[in-house]
Design a protein around this motif. Sequence first.
Motif, PDB file in Angstrom:
ATOM      1  N   ASN A 170      -1.871  15.575  -9.636  1.00  0.00           N
ATOM      2  CA  ASN A 170      -1.108  16.696  -9.068  1.00  0.00           C
ATOM      3  C   ASN A 170      -1.962  17.963  -8.994  1.00  0.00           C
ATOM      4  OD1 ASN A 170      -1.114  17.463 -11.751  1.00  0.00           O
ATOM      5  ND2 ASN A 170       1.007  16.859 -12.110  1.00  0.00           N
ATOM      6  N   ASP A 171      -3.269  17.765  -8.973  1.00  0.00           N
ATOM      7  CA  ASP A 171      -4.212  18.891  -8.907  1.00  0.00           C
ATOM      8  C   ASP A 171      -4.503  19.210  -7.433  1.00  0.00           C
ATOM      9  OD1 ASP A 171      -6.513  20.452  -8.781  1.00  0.00           O
ATOM     10  OD2 ASP A 171      -7.335  19.581 -10.632  1.00  0.00           O
ATOM     11  N   ALA A 172      -4.047  20.391  -7.030  1.00  0.00           N
ATOM     12  CA  ALA A 172      -4.169  20.774  -5.609  1.00  0.00           C
ATOM     13  C   ALA A 172      -5.621  20.719  -5.142  1.00  0.00           C
ATOM     14  CB  ALA A 172      -3.593  22.166  -5.406  1.00  0.00           C
ATOM     15  N   ALA A 173      -6.568  21.066  -6.030  1.00  0.00           N
ATOM     16  CA  ALA A 173      -7.979  21.083  -5.630  1.00  0.00           C
ATOM     17  C   ALA A 173      -8.491  19.667  -5.361  1.00  0.00           C
ATOM     18  CB  ALA A 173      -8.820  21.746  -6.722  1.00  0.00           C
ATOM     19  N   VAL A 174      -8.044  18.714  -6.161  1.00  0.00           N
ATOM     20  CA  VAL A 174      -8.467  17.314  -5.966  1.00  0.00           C
ATOM     21  C   VAL A 174      -7.833  16.743  -4.699  1.00  0.00           C
ATOM     22  CG1 VAL A 174      -8.351  14.974  -6.927  1.00  0.00           C
ATOM     23  CG2 VAL A 174      -8.792  16.915  -8.443  1.00  0.00           C
ATOM     24  N   LEU A 175      -6.582  17.125  -4.461  1.00  0.00           N
ATOM     25  CA  LEU A 175      -5.833  16.486  -3.369  1.00  0.00           C
ATOM     26  C   LEU A 175      -6.077  17.113  -1.998  1.00  0.00           C
ATOM     27  CD1 LEU A 175      -2.433  15.903  -5.224  1.00  0.00           C
ATOM     28  CD2 LEU A 175      -4.213  14.221  -4.747  1.00  0.00           C
ATOM     29  N   ALA A 176      -6.635  18.324  -1.993  1.00  0.00           N
ATOM     30  CA  ALA A 176      -6.816  19.019  -0.714  1.00  0.00           C
ATOM     31  C   ALA A 176      -7.637  18.174   0.260  1.00  0.00           C
ATOM     32  CB  ALA A 176      -7.507  20.365  -0.950  1.00  0.00           C
ATOM     33  N   ASP A 177      -7.097  17.918   1.458  1.00  0.00           N
ATOM     34  CA  ASP A 177      -7.760  17.112   2.489  1.00  0.00           C
ATOM     35  C   ASP A 177      -8.214  15.766   1.945  1.00  0.00           C
ATOM     36  OD1 ASP A 177      -7.538  19.229   4.323  1.00  0.00           O
ATOM     37  OD2 ASP A 177      -9.293  20.180   3.431  1.00  0.00           O
ATOM     38  N   ASN A 178      -7.414  15.183   1.080  1.00  0.00           N
ATOM     39  CA  ASN A 178      -7.889  14.015   0.345  1.00  0.00           C
ATOM     40  C   ASN A 178      -6.773  12.987   0.148  1.00  0.00           C
ATOM     41  OD1 ASN A 178      -9.924  12.677  -0.917  1.00  0.00           O
ATOM     42  ND2 ASN A 178     -10.235  14.188  -2.544  1.00  0.00           N
ATOM     43  N   LEU A 179      -7.168  11.813  -0.314  1.00  0.00           N
ATOM     44  CA  LEU A 179      -6.211  10.773  -0.686  1.00  0.00           C
ATOM     45  C   LEU A 179      -6.752  10.133  -1.955  1.00  0.00           C
ATOM     46  CD1 LEU A 179      -3.649   9.204   0.222  1.00  0.00           C
ATOM     47  CD2 LEU A 179      -5.166   7.569   1.312  1.00  0.00           C
ATOM     48  N   LEU A 180      -5.920  10.084  -3.003  1.00  0.00           N
ATOM     49  CA  LEU A 180      -6.406   9.632  -4.308  1.00  0.00           C
ATOM     50  C   LEU A 180      -5.837   8.262  -4.662  1.00  0.00           C
ATOM     51  CD1 LEU A 180      -7.926  10.612  -6.949  1.00  0.00           C
ATOM     52  CD2 LEU A 180      -5.678  11.307  -7.764  1.00  0.00           C
TER      53      LEU A 180
ATOM     54  N   PHE B 175       0.061  -4.181  -5.786  1.00  0.00           N
ATOM     55  CA  PHE B 175       0.439  -2.817  -5.422  1.00  0.00           C
ATOM     56  C   PHE B 175      -0.762  -1.879  -5.538  1.00  0.00           C
ATOM     57  CE2 PHE B 175       2.568   1.200  -7.176  1.00  0.00           C
ATOM     58  CZ  PHE B 175       2.657   1.765  -5.913  1.00  0.00           C
ATOM     59  N   PHE B 176      -0.957  -1.088  -4.492  1.00  0.00           N
ATOM     60  CA  PHE B 176      -2.108  -0.177  -4.427  1.00  0.00           C
ATOM     61  C   PHE B 176      -1.596   1.258  -4.254  1.00  0.00           C
ATOM     62  CE2 PHE B 176      -2.941  -4.327  -2.637  1.00  0.00           C
ATOM     63  CZ  PHE B 176      -3.945  -4.776  -3.488  1.00  0.00           C
ATOM     64  N   PRO B 177      -1.385   1.960  -5.374  1.00  0.00           N
ATOM     65  CA  PRO B 177      -0.823   3.319  -5.281  1.00  0.00           C
ATOM     66  C   PRO B 177      -1.864   4.379  -4.922  1.00  0.00           C
ATOM     67  CG  PRO B 177      -0.935   2.597  -7.586  1.00  0.00           C
ATOM     68  CD  PRO B 177      -1.557   1.507  -6.766  1.00  0.00           C
ATOM     69  N   HIS B 178      -1.394   5.387  -4.202  1.00  0.00           N
ATOM     70  CA  HIS B 178      -2.229   6.538  -3.815  1.00  0.00           C
ATOM     71  C   HIS B 178      -1.382   7.805  -3.909  1.00  0.00           C
ATOM     72  CE1 HIS B 178      -4.111   3.109  -1.860  1.00  0.00           C
ATOM     73  NE2 HIS B 178      -5.206   3.820  -1.695  1.00  0.00           N
ATOM     74  N   VAL B 179      -2.045   8.923  -4.147  1.00  0.00           N
ATOM     75  CA  VAL B 179      -1.345  10.212  -4.090  1.00  0.00           C
ATOM     76  C   VAL B 179      -1.996  11.054  -2.999  1.00  0.00           C
ATOM     77  CG1 VAL B 179      -0.535  12.219  -5.369  1.00  0.00           C
ATOM     78  CG2 VAL B 179      -1.101  10.154  -6.592  1.00  0.00           C
ATOM     79  N   ALA B 180      -1.148  11.772  -2.265  1.00  0.00           N
ATOM     80  CA  ALA B 180      -1.645  12.620  -1.184  1.00  0.00           C
ATOM     81  C   ALA B 180      -1.249  14.073  -1.436  1.00  0.00           C
ATOM     82  CB  ALA B 180      -1.093  12.133   0.155  1.00  0.00           C
TER      83      ALA B 180
ATOM     84  N   PHE C 164       0.874  -1.173   0.000  1.00  0.00           N
ATOM     85  CA  PHE C 164       0.000   0.000   0.000  1.00  0.00           C
ATOM     86  C   PHE C 164       0.914   1.227   0.000  1.00  0.00           C
ATOM     87  CE2 PHE C 164      -2.282   3.402   2.109  1.00  0.00           C
ATOM     88  CZ  PHE C 164      -3.564   3.310   1.583  1.00  0.00           C
ATOM     89  N   GLY C 165       0.928   1.943  -1.137  1.00  0.00           N
ATOM     90  CA  GLY C 165       1.867   3.058  -1.269  1.00  0.00           C
ATOM     91  C   GLY C 165       1.161   4.394  -1.353  1.00  0.00           C
ATOM     92  N   VAL C 166       1.723   5.370  -0.652  1.00  0.00           N
ATOM     93  CA  VAL C 166       1.201   6.745  -0.740  1.00  0.00           C
ATOM     94  C   VAL C 166       2.362   7.647  -1.130  1.00  0.00           C
ATOM     95  CG1 VAL C 166       0.051   8.634   0.450  1.00  0.00           C
ATOM     96  CG2 VAL C 166      -0.473   6.277   1.083  1.00  0.00           C
ATOM     97  N   SER C 167       2.167   8.395  -2.204  1.00  0.00           N
ATOM     98  CA  SER C 167       3.234   9.290  -2.681  1.00  0.00           C
ATOM     99  C   SER C 167       2.789  10.732  -2.578  1.00  0.00           C
ATOM    100  CB  SER C 167       3.544   8.969  -4.153  1.00  0.00           C
ATOM    101  OG  SER C 167       4.450   9.920  -4.678  1.00  0.00           O
ATOM    102  N   GLY C 168       3.762  11.616  -2.395  1.00  0.00           N
ATOM    103  CA  GLY C 168       3.518  13.036  -2.568  1.00  0.00           C
ATOM    104  C   GLY C 168       3.251  13.300  -4.045  1.00  0.00           C
ATOM    105  N   TYR C 169       2.628  14.441  -4.348  1.00  0.00           N
ATOM    106  CA  TYR C 169       2.160  14.654  -5.721  1.00  0.00           C
ATOM    107  C   TYR C 169       3.285  14.969  -6.710  1.00  0.00           C
ATOM    108  CZ  TYR C 169       2.290  19.703  -4.796  1.00  0.00           C
ATOM    109  OH  TYR C 169       2.690  20.969  -4.495  1.00  0.00           O
ATOM    110  N   SER C 170       4.499  15.223  -6.233  1.00  0.00           N
ATOM    111  CA  SER C 170       5.610  15.398  -7.189  1.00  0.00           C
ATOM    112  C   SER C 170       5.863  14.097  -7.953  1.00  0.00           C
ATOM    113  CB  SER C 170       6.885  15.854  -6.478  1.00  0.00           C
ATOM    114  OG  SER C 170       7.301  14.873  -5.536  1.00  0.00           O
TER     115      SER C 170
END
Length: 321
Positions: free
Chosen positions: A173-183, A206-211, A157-163
């Motif tokens: 990498n859309d700040a509006a989508v990611l705000a207070d969110n996990l994708l 593998f389960f990727p996510h962006v924060a 289970f992976g969580v990456s920063g949006y870079s």
Amino acid sequence: MTAKRTKLGLVGARGYVGRELMRLVGGHPGLELNFASSRELAGQPVAEYVPGADPELHFENLGVDEVAQREVDVCVLALPNGLSDDYVAKLDDGKTIVIDLSGDHRFSDDWHYGLPELTRDQQQDRHWISNPGCYATAMQLALAPLADFLDEPPHCFGVSGYSGAGTKPSKKNDAAVLADNLLPYQPIGHLHEREVSHRLGTEVRFFPHVAEFFRGISMTVTMTLAKSMMHGDIRMMYQRCYANEPLIRITDETPLVAGAAGKHHATVGGWQLSADGRRLVVFATLDNLLKGAATQAIQNINLACGQRELEGLSDELSMEQ
Ligand SMILES: NC(=O)c1ccc[n+]([C@@H]2O[C@H](COP(=O)([O-])OP(=O)(O)OC[C@H]3O[C@@H](n4cnc5c(N)ncnc54)[C@H](OP(=O)(O)O)[C@@H]3O)[C@@H](O)[C@H]2O)c1
């Protein structure tokens, strides 16, 4: 007399990885940035983006032929997936070292897969080096010590920063989508799932996510072990595996992603074991732009050029966001 420095050219210099690499090259005593190619930034001084860079150096928009004509010792391709082959064909002179940061050659036997802590013994005299994916680096470092003891495909289970999603605008990498969110995205068949399965010779899920944060990866790996193991034995296996690896730190605590940002090293550990000794959770963190990309590229360049593997990788890093 000053020692001759290795001439390095960079294609894809505007991107997050390209910028990070230029910063590391700037602080490396044995490397000299010969060109930085970007279509969008052509004509602008590199120093505007990379403080301390040679004030004479400007971004250039170089085509494939022009890149080849520059005759550098090392050419780094930090391009999106699918674009590297034209450059590689022109750089195929038997001496230019090519580092490909994209996923284009991670499955090819013609390329060395450069995750030094696991593959440096196969590196000798290889000119084409495929840099591993960022999540794939975290997964492999977490799994490698126990790869021969798995009963079922491990779950990562992976969580990456949006870079991690690069600069091209997208949901990831859309700040509006990611705000207070996990994708969550691509939970089946992600490139890095296939990459790790291929490299370790064992299937992974593998389960990727962006924060919302900018840089860093937090990877939580759950394994079912083929036989019951003790916590202390597992810890010792990781310690042995990474005992002589300055860029891999072992910890009993659960590593947190904020501690990885801006650091060259990855951290692995925080083992949690079920009472029957068969279900194990291990954590890994790293900076996707450093150990997941630019730091690893510098390790690979150093090894390919006969320099000390960690040359130019000091701990004094400023976070650049
Ligand atoms: N971001 C990460 O955490 C990370 C980690 C490990 C590996 N990687 C891999 O490293 C590579 C670069 O990633 P990134 O995040 O830096 O991407 P990025 O921020 O999107 O940058 C892509 C770069 O490629 C250039 N480019 C795009 N399309 C091009 C084209 N058609 N022809 C020539 N140049 C083109 C762009 O510059 P111009 O548009 O100005 O030319 C830019 O410099 C990718 O393959 C990625 O998968 C990324």
